[in-house]
Write an enzyme that holds these catalytic residues in place. Structure first.
Site, mmCIF file in Angstrom:
data_model
loop_
_atom_site.group_PDB
_atom_site.id
_atom_site.type_symbol
_atom_site.label_atom_id
_atom_site.label_comp_id
_atom_site.label_asym_id
_atom_site.label_seq_id
_atom_site.Cartn_x
_atom_site.Cartn_y
_atom_site.Cartn_z
ATOM 1 N N ARG A 201 0.792 -1.231 0.000
ATOM 2 C CA ARG A 201 0.000 0.000 0.000
ATOM 3 C C ARG A 201 0.826 1.283 0.000
ATOM 4 N NH1 ARG A 201 -3.288 -3.726 2.281
ATOM 5 N NH2 ARG A 201 -2.323 -3.433 4.312
ATOM 6 N N ASP B 57 -13.620 -10.854 13.132
ATOM 7 C CA ASP B 57 -12.604 -10.245 12.265
ATOM 8 C C ASP B 57 -12.801 -8.732 12.187
ATOM 9 O OD1 ASP B 57 -10.411 -10.033 10.558
ATOM 10 O OD2 ASP B 57 -11.596 -10.409 8.754
ATOM 11 N N TRP C 105 -9.487 -1.377 4.400
ATOM 12 C CA TRP C 105 -8.268 -0.552 4.366
ATOM 13 C C TRP C 105 -8.383 0.637 3.429
ATOM 14 C CZ3 TRP C 105 -6.359 0.212 -0.398
ATOM 15 C CH2 TRP C 105 -6.756 -0.703 -1.384
ATOM 16 N N CYS D 218 -7.349 -17.956 -0.564
ATOM 17 C CA CYS D 218 -7.036 -17.249 -1.805
ATOM 18 C C CYS D 218 -8.041 -17.585 -2.916
ATOM 19 C CB CYS D 218 -5.644 -17.610 -2.307
ATOM 20 S SG CYS D 218 -4.317 -16.992 -1.258
HETATM 21 CA CA CA Z 1 -8.487 -9.807 9.403
#
Ligand code: CA
Length: 688
Positions: free
Chosen positions: A136, A319, A410, A617
């Site tokens: 990032r 989470d 994010w 993934c």
């Molecule tokens: Ca996480």
């Protein structure tokens, strides 16, 4: 470390040492970062300024002329993996990091490539993270750039040449740590965290000397094994909030993205991630707040000493990271007096405003549908949880809003001092969560402790359209704690955001649009087709009196078959560059799968093996975006030999597909192939 070259020095050196003809970047120091607003044409750190407002003071491109915004130049990248970085622009040079932690430098006005750096992250490290080999951004200090590589190194590069100056290892390489976040630099100290809480690690943030890479301090976010002693009094205090043997899987709490710095208070704000494993029943049986998971922590950057913390989701089990973008600002709160605040809109769906000096909660309000708590109590600072969402305690599956994807992840937001609004990439999203009764911790694998969605709950989720992920750009008033406007985006997630003094908010979307909105009402004034998904946050800069908007594009594809075009796209008024025509549309049908095989027991083993080792993934709810092959249509499943060569023998290791030999047994691999083949036939039948 030599001093940075200044332009005049460079002119002299051209004759004797072949000094690059490109503009010479001057050093970035505390003065320049403190006074970043006096150089509005630069973008000196990942959030532009230490307070990370991501608001450009430039106004040449504005609501009156943005319709003339067009591509100035573009650069194709060498990978189709995800692109999440904000470029830096310093003294006419644009620096950007890309997938696999590579760094590129360009002349910011023309796009002429200057240098390229590849830290050569081993391909097998691709299997050590949750969410792709992204990066990032980089940080600048002195004449150096600083890069966190996916495999856990902190690397200083000479900004003029891209040559390494020093590098240091920041992690235990036998644990599944990875780095995807941008370092920050405060007063000569390079700050870097890491990720890995989905797999099982103990989170921390470190500070290194910008000059020589020496470790100066490290602050862990969760306590280790008490038998080993505590690093500081806060770890001893935090250990009182944990139960069981949490340290055996690390506990989590990785500092994988957000930081901000307030020079007046000399405080560094750090966002702390979720627990390892997710499910608190396994992580800390019997509960507890589990400090400092899901917290904003204020540290003294001089020595890493703790100053305050605020925990957004005590004892989190969903989470719910608090690693989302942190913004420092002066807000006129109810009494009208400017107050220095810290703002965050974490995954859990509440928008928090904290006192920057003390961490006291000033206000909190949900910015989307939230089912895990009804509100946040301003007296105690604690959420009023709804028991139903506590699948870890009720023993029953729960539909939880927001999902683990987060109401905001994010993707950076921005704060405009002109409108006093925060522009927030928001997602309305829900998930089913349930305890996996057979969970066993596994090294270097996904460790969530959550199980498969029961079919009836899954049906309920599928039939309830409003619960499906939908993305919005939201203008949020942080003083009144209310939404001012929202604009629906295409696709399941919107990109990071840039606002400008031109009255504009720029945002892209994961299914391929880049657009500008009026900051007062969200009216779309301009858009472009980047031919790929866009998730990174754009930046703005100025060279020779010309304002530019730069956007890194690349998120996988609208469709797996169309290919992905990771690109850096730079726009200006009246730009004349053009992208080549996009590729032909995808074929209408999937290829023929091999004949189905396998007993019910084998298929069940295949499914559970897939969920343990592969799903993070390949084709999970937030992974299936074309970055990773859809294994149902992969030719690799055609024969046992081809599947084994990739899965157990690492045939595609150099491309990021790690070998799972030694972790997945040969009969498990063949069972996965059987299950994938069955699913391929199901997909094929559904197309008829
Ligand atoms: Ca996480």
């Amino acid at each position: 470390m030599g001093k940075p070259l200044h332009a005049a020095t460079c002119a002299v050196l051209v004759a004797i040492a072949g000094c690059a003809r490109s503009p010479a970047p001057q050093g970035v120091d505390a003065d320049r970062l403190l006074n970043a607003d006096s150089e509005p044409g630069q973008w000196l750190s990942t959030g532009r300024t230490w307070d990370e407002q991501r608001h450009s003071p430039l106004s040449q491109i504005n609501t009156g002329n943005v319709a003339q915004l067009a591509l100035a130049w573009h650069a194709d990248l060498d990978t189709n993996r995800g692109q999440e970085a904000s470029p830096l622009v310093i003294d006419g040079v644009l620096y950007v990091s890309t997938a696999w932690s590579k760094v590129l430098a360009f002349e910011a006005a023309t796009g002429k490539p200057l240098w390229r750096y590849d830290p050569e992250v081993p391909g097998e490290w691709g299997g050590r993270g949750c969410c792709d080999v992204v990066n990032r951004g980089v940080a600048a200090w002195g004449g150096n750039l600083y890069l966190g590589s996916y495999d856990g190194r902190l690397i200083a590069l000479d900004a003029r040449t891209g040559k390494p100056v020093w590098e240091t290892n920041t992690i235990d390489r036998d644990q599944p740590y990875s780095i995807t976040g941008a370092p920050r630099v405060v007063n000569g100290k390079v700050l870097i965290g890491n990720g890995g809480a989905e797999l099982g690690v103990r989170g921390y943030i470190s500070a290194y000397d910008a000059v020589d890479g020496k470790l100066l301090w490290r602050w862990y976010t969760v306590p280790g094994n008490p038998a080993d002693g505590f690093e500081n009094p806060q770890m001893e205090m935090a250990a009182q909030t944990w139960k069981g043997e949490w340290w055996t899987l690390g506990g989590g709490g990785t500092v994988w993205d957000s930081m901000a710095y307030d020079p007046t208070l000399n405080l560094l704000y750090v966002g702390v991630g979720n627990g390892s494993p997710w499910n608190q029943a396994y992580r800390s049986p019997g509960g507890g707040d589990n400090l400092f998971l899901s917290s904003i922590v204020a540290l003294n950057p001089d020595d890493g000493s703790y100053v305050w913390h605020y925990q957004t989701s005590p004892g989190e089990t969903w989470d719910y990271t608090a690693t989302q973008h942190i913004i420092v600002a002066d807000l006129p709160l109810q009494d009208g007096q400017p107050r220095r605040v810290v703002m965050q809109a974490p995954k859990n769906g509440f928008f928090y405003v904290l006192d920057a000096a003390t961490g006291k909660l000033l206000s909190a309000k949900n910015f989307t549908r939230v089912s895990w708590a009804t509100h946040v109590d301003l007296e105690t600072g604690r959420p009023a949880e709804t028991l139903d969402a506590r699948y870890d305690r009720t023993g029953k599956p729960a539909i939880v809003e927001p999902s683990a994807q987060g109401a905001h992840s994010w993707h950076p937001m921005s704060y405009s001092p002109a409108t006093r609004l925060v522009y927030l990439p928001m997602v309305e999203t829900s998930m089913a969560m349930t305890t996996d009764p057979d969970y066993k911790p596994r090294h270097m694998a996904g460790n969530t402790g959550t199980g498969r969605t029961p079919p009836d709950i899954y049906e309920q989720l599928q039939s309830d359209a409003p619960r499906q992920s939908s993305a919005y750009l939201v203008a949020w008033d942080p003083v009144a704690q209310r939404e001012v406007w929202r604009s629906a985006r295409r696709g399941r997630v919107g990109s990071g955001v840039l606002s400008t003094a031109g009255g504009l908010v720029f945002q892209g979307s994961a299914d391929g649009e880049f657009a500008a909105y009026r900051d007062t009402d969200g009216k779309k004034l301009w858009s472009a087709d980047p031919q790929t998904g866009v998730v990174a946050a754009p930046v703005s800069y100025e060279v020779d009196g010309q304002q530019y908007i730069a956007q890194l594009a690349g998120y996988g594809t609208r469709d797996y078959y169309t290919g992905n075009h990771s690109r850096l796209l730079v726009y200006r008024l009246g730009g004349t560059d053009q992208l080549p025509a996009p590729e032909a549309p995808p074929p209408a049908r999937t290829p023929d799968p091999p004949p189905a095989f396998g007993t019910p027991q084998m298929l069940a083993l295949g499914e559970s093996t897939y969920n343990t080792w592969c799903a993070m993934c390949h084709e999970t709810s937030y992974g299936n975006r074309g970055l990773f092959p859809d294994l149902r249509v992969s030719p690799m499943i055609n024969t046992a030999e081809s599947f084994r060569s990739v899965v157990l023998e690492g045939a595609l290791q150099s491309r990021g597909m790690a070998s799972f030999g030694g972790r997945v047994a040969p009969d498990e691999a063949e069972a996965v192939r059987a299950w994938l083949t069955q699913r391929a036939h199901e997909a094929r039948a559904a197309q008829r």
